[in-house]
Design a protein around this motif. Structure first.
Motif, PDB file in Angstrom:
ATOM      1  N   ASN A  91       0.846  -1.195   0.000  1.00  0.00           N
ATOM      2  CA  ASN A  91       0.000   0.000   0.000  1.00  0.00           C
ATOM      3  C   ASN A  91       0.887   1.252   0.000  1.00  0.00           C
ATOM      4  O   ASN A  91       1.697   1.463   0.897  1.00  0.00           O
ATOM      5  CB  ASN A  91      -0.901  -0.006   1.243  1.00  0.00           C
ATOM      6  CG  ASN A  91      -1.894   1.129   1.223  1.00  0.00           C
ATOM      7  OD1 ASN A  91      -1.523   2.296   1.276  1.00  0.00           O
ATOM      8  ND2 ASN A  91      -3.180   0.781   1.168  1.00  0.00           N
ATOM      9  N   ARG A  92       0.739   2.096  -1.030  1.00  0.00           N
ATOM     10  CA  ARG A  92       1.610   3.272  -1.181  1.00  0.00           C
ATOM     11  C   ARG A  92       1.415   4.275  -0.043  1.00  0.00           C
ATOM     12  O   ARG A  92       2.361   4.951   0.364  1.00  0.00           O
ATOM     13  CB  ARG A  92       1.368   3.935  -2.533  1.00  0.00           C
ATOM     14  CG  ARG A  92       1.891   3.118  -3.705  1.00  0.00           C
ATOM     15  CD  ARG A  92       1.726   3.858  -5.018  1.00  0.00           C
ATOM     16  NE  ARG A  92       2.312   3.115  -6.117  1.00  0.00           N
ATOM     17  CZ  ARG A  92       3.589   3.209  -6.490  1.00  0.00           C
ATOM     18  NH1 ARG A  92       4.401   4.016  -5.827  1.00  0.00           N
ATOM     19  NH2 ARG A  92       4.054   2.504  -7.506  1.00  0.00           N
ATOM     20  N   VAL A  93       0.192   4.393   0.444  1.00  0.00           N
ATOM     21  CA  VAL A  93      -0.064   5.325   1.543  1.00  0.00           C
ATOM     22  C   VAL A  93       0.661   4.870   2.792  1.00  0.00           C
ATOM     23  O   VAL A  93       1.340   5.658   3.475  1.00  0.00           O
ATOM     24  CB  VAL A  93      -1.581   5.454   1.808  1.00  0.00           C
ATOM     25  CG1 VAL A  93      -1.838   6.313   3.054  1.00  0.00           C
ATOM     26  CG2 VAL A  93      -2.288   6.060   0.593  1.00  0.00           C
ATOM     27  N   ARG A  94       0.525   3.569   3.119  1.00  0.00           N
ATOM     28  CA  ARG A  94       1.209   3.032   4.293  1.00  0.00           C
ATOM     29  C   ARG A  94       2.731   3.130   4.132  1.00  0.00           C
ATOM     30  O   ARG A  94       3.460   3.373   5.104  1.00  0.00           O
ATOM     31  CB  ARG A  94       0.816   1.568   4.517  1.00  0.00           C
ATOM     32  CG  ARG A  94      -0.658   1.367   4.792  1.00  0.00           C
ATOM     33  CD  ARG A  94      -1.047   1.925   6.157  1.00  0.00           C
ATOM     34  NE  ARG A  94      -2.480   1.796   6.376  1.00  0.00           N
ATOM     35  CZ  ARG A  94      -3.361   2.732   6.087  1.00  0.00           C
ATOM     36  NH1 ARG A  94      -2.962   3.884   5.566  1.00  0.00           N
ATOM     37  NH2 ARG A  94      -4.640   2.536   6.307  1.00  0.00           N
ATOM     38  N   MET A  95       3.203   2.933   2.910  1.00  0.00           N
ATOM     39  CA  MET A  95       4.632   2.999   2.647  1.00  0.00           C
ATOM     40  C   MET A  95       5.167   4.412   2.905  1.00  0.00           C
ATOM     41  O   MET A  95       6.218   4.592   3.532  1.00  0.00           O
ATOM     42  CB  MET A  95       4.922   2.592   1.202  1.00  0.00           C
ATOM     43  CG  MET A  95       6.394   2.577   0.838  1.00  0.00           C
ATOM     44  SD  MET A  95       6.677   1.738  -0.746  1.00  0.00           S
ATOM     45  CE  MET A  95       5.559   2.669  -1.813  1.00  0.00           C
ATOM     46  N   SER A  96       4.436   5.418   2.443  1.00  0.00           N
ATOM     47  CA  SER A  96       4.873   6.798   2.676  1.00  0.00           C
ATOM     48  C   SER A  96       4.813   7.143   4.157  1.00  0.00           C
ATOM     49  O   SER A  96       5.682   7.856   4.677  1.00  0.00           O
ATOM     50  CB  SER A  96       4.020   7.780   1.855  1.00  0.00           C
ATOM     51  OG  SER A  96       2.682   7.802   2.324  1.00  0.00           O
ATOM     52  N   GLN A  97       3.813   6.625   4.855  1.00  0.00           N
ATOM     53  CA  GLN A  97       3.708   6.883   6.298  1.00  0.00           C
ATOM     54  C   GLN A  97       4.887   6.260   7.048  1.00  0.00           C
ATOM     55  O   GLN A  97       5.449   6.883   7.953  1.00  0.00           O
ATOM     56  CB  GLN A  97       2.387   6.324   6.828  1.00  0.00           C
ATOM     57  CG  GLN A  97       1.164   7.089   6.332  1.00  0.00           C
ATOM     58  CD  GLN A  97      -0.139   6.408   6.697  1.00  0.00           C
ATOM     59  OE1 GLN A  97      -0.153   5.247   7.119  1.00  0.00           O
ATOM     60  NE2 GLN A  97      -1.243   7.106   6.535  1.00  0.00           N
ATOM     61  N   LEU A  98       5.250   5.043   6.673  1.00  0.00           N
ATOM     62  CA  LEU A  98       6.406   4.390   7.293  1.00  0.00           C
ATOM     63  C   LEU A  98       7.685   5.165   6.990  1.00  0.00           C
ATOM     64  O   LEU A  98       8.548   5.333   7.863  1.00  0.00           O
ATOM     65  CB  LEU A  98       6.525   2.952   6.784  1.00  0.00           C
ATOM     66  CG  LEU A  98       7.672   2.114   7.356  1.00  0.00           C
ATOM     67  CD1 LEU A  98       7.540   1.972   8.867  1.00  0.00           C
ATOM     68  CD2 LEU A  98       7.709   0.737   6.677  1.00  0.00           C
ATOM     69  N   ALA A  99       7.790   5.669   5.764  1.00  0.00           N
ATOM     70  CA  ALA A  99       8.967   6.445   5.380  1.00  0.00           C
ATOM     71  C   ALA A  99       9.042   7.752   6.168  1.00  0.00           C
ATOM     72  O   ALA A  99      10.126   8.175   6.578  1.00  0.00           O
ATOM     73  CB  ALA A  99       8.949   6.736   3.883  1.00  0.00           C
ATOM     74  N   TYR A 100       7.911   8.400   6.394  1.00  0.00           N
ATOM     75  CA  TYR A 100       7.888   9.617   7.218  1.00  0.00           C
ATOM     76  C   TYR A 100       8.358   9.311   8.644  1.00  0.00           C
ATOM     77  O   TYR A 100       9.116  10.075   9.243  1.00  0.00           O
ATOM     78  CB  TYR A 100       6.478  10.209   7.266  1.00  0.00           C
ATOM     79  CG  TYR A 100       6.083  10.997   6.053  1.00  0.00           C
ATOM     80  CD1 TYR A 100       6.908  12.010   5.552  1.00  0.00           C
ATOM     81  CD2 TYR A 100       4.863  10.749   5.409  1.00  0.00           C
ATOM     82  CE1 TYR A 100       6.528  12.733   4.438  1.00  0.00           C
ATOM     83  CE2 TYR A 100       4.485  11.478   4.288  1.00  0.00           C
ATOM     84  CZ  TYR A 100       5.316  12.469   3.804  1.00  0.00           C
ATOM     85  OH  TYR A 100       4.944  13.193   2.698  1.00  0.00           O
ATOM     86  N   LEU A 101       7.885   8.195   9.166  1.00  0.00           N
ATOM     87  CA  LEU A 101       8.261   7.809  10.525  1.00  0.00           C
ATOM     88  C   LEU A 101       9.775   7.603  10.633  1.00  0.00           C
ATOM     89  O   LEU A 101      10.422   8.126  11.550  1.00  0.00           O
ATOM     90  CB  LEU A 101       7.524   6.530  10.926  1.00  0.00           C
ATOM     91  CG  LEU A 101       7.797   6.001  12.337  1.00  0.00           C
ATOM     92  CD1 LEU A 101       7.363   7.015  13.387  1.00  0.00           C
ATOM     93  CD2 LEU A 101       7.088   4.667  12.553  1.00  0.00           C
ATOM     94  N   VAL A 102      10.341   6.873   9.684  1.00  0.00           N
ATOM     95  CA  VAL A 102      11.786   6.626   9.679  1.00  0.00           C
ATOM     96  C   VAL A 102      12.543   7.942   9.488  1.00  0.00           C
ATOM     97  O   VAL A 102      13.526   8.225  10.178  1.00  0.00           O
ATOM     98  CB  VAL A 102      12.158   5.617   8.575  1.00  0.00           C
ATOM     99  CG1 VAL A 102      13.667   5.534   8.400  1.00  0.00           C
ATOM    100  CG2 VAL A 102      11.584   4.243   8.891  1.00  0.00           C
TER     101      VAL A 102
END
Length: 403
Positions: free
Chosen positions: A315-326
């Motif tokens: 999921n691209r949305v979840r992927m971007s959220q994880l990337a923001y967190l990192v």
């Protein structure tokens, strides 16, 4: 030996501007005096890292030799069969000195790893950027002389802004025509006086006159209330500290950009009216922009591509959220290994993830959500207060109140 910190007092500017005159005269007549610029850089490095700070000077010399050797070695061997392993090893080795410096405060009685110096973070950002762009092929080749000039470019060495190698070398190898250079000097003078206004007038008002008073009042009120109730002085501290942080750092950045322009190098700006941002994402496109864009390009985007390559998150949305967190967690740890810096990073990660939810909802229901000057004003007001609260966390002042 005289020891002066960059842009620290009027004496520093008098020495600096006098030393800049030959460079400016050379550029006016269409020549870059590279040997003199090298001597200029060396002289001001001695002024900064000499005297009582000699140990920082030694650390800078060792660090520079280490990073130049590492980068040139990677440039030579990057196309071997084990290029991925060599790339990863080189990046890890390039950030190793910074990691040691950041973790050293956890062992206050151990001075064996006292290898830090003013500006080590920003030099590390430059080295990592060059290594990654050599791997990508966006930097085709590099000479140690140009790399050294880029790494030790004096106006920005201690606290940025963080320039990019290709942009810097393009300016360094190109001497502007007289009309263009005079326009650059005019801009440099404007930035210089704006920097004085920000750092030495507004920064002084908020940081020296107001901040100690409101911090003491907040502490006194906290003790008087016995740990209960709302401390209005704490709210005042939040706003005063935020203003001080902005004007002090933006003033410093303006000085760095100004001196760069005098030298014919158009170092990018670091701030663009950040407190007028409509949301937290826009804020990070306006605040400490060179750092923000560095983290975007070399942490956020690299992590996103890595996740996509390994199909960890579909999921691209979840992927971007994880990337923001990192991304923001790394930024928090970079500021320091303390709870308030880490919480500061997590706070901004949460804020930007929630902001993305809101922007998608707003786009989907555009016909139902009003958009006018009042809603824009409300968005700016809300963003400003969210940012100021994050700076309260960042300040570490809550640590004094609670512990």
């Amino acid at each position: 030996m005289i020891n002066l910190q960059p842009y620290s007092n009027p004496n520093y500017f008098m020495i600096l501007l006098a030393a800049l005159l030959p460079i400016m005269i050379g550029l006016y007549f269409g020549r870059r005096l590279k040997i003199y610029e090298a001597l200029f850089t060396f002289s001001f490095l001695v002024l900064t890292f000499g005297g009582d700070h000699w140990h920082q000077g030694v650390a800078l010399i060792i660090y520079t030799i280490y990073q130049v050797g590492l980068t040139m070695g990677f440039e030579r061997y990057r196309r071997t069969k084990n290029q991925t392993s060599i790339f990863v090893s080189t990046v890890l080795l390039s950030i190793l000195p910074l990691v040691i410096v950041k973790f050293t405060p956890l062992f206050p009685n151990d001075h064996s790893f006292n290898i830090g110096f003013l500006g080590i973070s920003y030099l590390t950002f430059k080295t990592v950027q060059v290594i990654m762009e050599l791997r990508d092929g966006t930097i085709k080749e590099i000479s140690w002389q140009q790399y050294l000039q880029f790494l030790l470019f004096f106006p920005t060495i201690s606290s940025g802004p963080i320039d990019r190698y290709r942009r810097f070398i393009k300016d360094y190898d190109h001497v502007p025509d007289r009309k263009t250079y005079l326009a650059d000097v005019d801009q440099a003078v404007f930035y210089l006086f704006q920097g004085f206004l920000y750092k030495y007038i507004l920064g002084y008002i908020f940081g020296t006159l107001l901040l100690p008073n409101v911090s003491q009042a907040a502490l006194s009120q906290r003790y008087a209330l016995g740990g209960t109730g709302i401390s209005w002085y704490l709210l005042a501290y939040m706003y005063v500290y935020s203003m001080y942080l902005f004007f002090d750092f933006a003033g410093y950045s303006l000085f760095a950009v100004s001196i760069s322009y005098f030298m014919g190098i158009k170092t990018p700006m670091n701030f663009n009216k950040p407190f007028l941002a409509h949301n937290i994402k826009e804020f990070w496109n306006r605040w400490h922009m060179t750092l923000s864009f560095w983290f975007r390009d070399f942490i956020f985007m690299r992590f996103t591509f890595w996740v996509m390559k390994h199909h960890w998150v579909k999921n691209r949305v979840r992927m971007s959220q994880l990337a923001y967190l990192v991304n923001f967690l790394v930024m928090g740890f970079w500021h320091g290994i303390t709870w308030y810096y880490i919480v500061y990073g997590l706070f901004h990660a949460a804020a930007i993830i929630l902001n993305d939810y809101w922007l998608r909802y707003k786009k989907k229901h555009a016909d139902q959500i009003p958009h006018n000057k009042w809603t824009e004003g409300l968005a700016i007001f809300a963003t400003f207060n969210i940012v100021c609260f994050s700076f309260l966390i960042f300040s570490g002042f809550l640590n004094q109140l609670w512990f």
